[in-house]
Each structure stands twice: as structure tokens, then as C-alpha cells.
Design a protein around this motif. Sequence first.
Motif, short mmCIF file in Angstrom:
data_model
loop_
_atom_site.label_atom_id
_atom_site.label_comp_id
_atom_site.label_asym_id
_atom_site.label_seq_id
_atom_site.Cartn_x
_atom_site.Cartn_y
_atom_site.Cartn_z
N LEU A 32 0.82 -8.55 -8.83
CA LEU A 32 2.00 -9.27 -8.35
C LEU A 32 1.74 -9.90 -6.99
CD1 LEU A 32 4.81 -6.81 -9.44
CD2 LEU A 32 4.54 -9.17 -10.20
N TYR A 36 2.32 -13.69 -6.23
CA TYR A 36 3.44 -13.96 -5.33
C TYR A 36 3.23 -13.26 -3.99
CZ TYR A 36 5.27 -14.91 -9.96
OH TYR A 36 5.43 -15.35 -11.23
N LEU A 39 5.98 -11.72 -1.68
CA LEU A 39 6.64 -10.44 -1.94
C LEU A 39 6.10 -9.32 -1.06
CD1 LEU A 39 6.82 -10.37 -5.85
CD2 LEU A 39 8.70 -10.74 -4.24
N ILE A 41 4.01 -6.99 -1.66
CA ILE A 41 4.13 -5.75 -2.42
C ILE A 41 2.83 -4.97 -2.36
CG2 ILE A 41 3.47 -6.72 -4.66
CD1 ILE A 41 5.78 -5.11 -5.88
N ARG A 49 10.36 -2.75 -3.86
CA ARG A 49 10.34 -4.20 -4.10
C ARG A 49 10.88 -4.55 -5.48
NH1 ARG A 49 9.96 -6.32 0.87
NH2 ARG A 49 7.99 -5.84 1.85
N ALA A 55 11.28 -9.59 -7.77
CA ALA A 55 9.95 -9.74 -8.35
C ALA A 55 10.05 -10.06 -9.84
CB ALA A 55 9.13 -8.47 -8.14
N LYS A 58 11.00 -13.69 -10.32
CA LYS A 58 9.89 -14.59 -10.03
C LYS A 58 8.92 -14.66 -11.20
CE LYS A 58 9.76 -14.61 -5.05
NZ LYS A 58 9.81 -16.05 -4.89
#
Length: 62
Positions: A32, A36, A39, A41, A49, A55, A58
Motif C-alpha cells: 500500500l 499510495y 498514506l 502506512i 490507517r 486506504a 483509494k
Amino acid sequence: MATVLLEARPYRPFKSSEEYLYAMREDLAEWLNTMYPELRINVDNFMDRLDTGVALCKTTNI
């Protein structure tokens, strides 16, 4: 055509389900974060998150 015989053996790379879940969170967080980066994360904040649903939205392009 050649026949391949494999030795039967148990496949258990993790000692516990907790180790397995940690490894899965680690892999998914990396995936992830690659897709992205905004984020931010990681394995430590993975569940926090995901808790908001941002998430997930997205990944579905909403």
C-alpha cells in the motif's frame, strides 16, 4: 514427459499465527505504501490507517 516426485513434508514457516499476521501486515503495508505513499502506512500503524476506510477507498479509485 518427465515425472517429478516431491517429498511430502509439512510447510509451516511461522511458529505462530501472530508471526504470520505480523508478516502479512508488513507485506500489505509495504504494498500500500508503494502505491499510495501519502498514506504513510507501516506495520505499526497498519490497522489504524485502515480503520478510517481511506486506504480502501483509494484502492477502489473512489
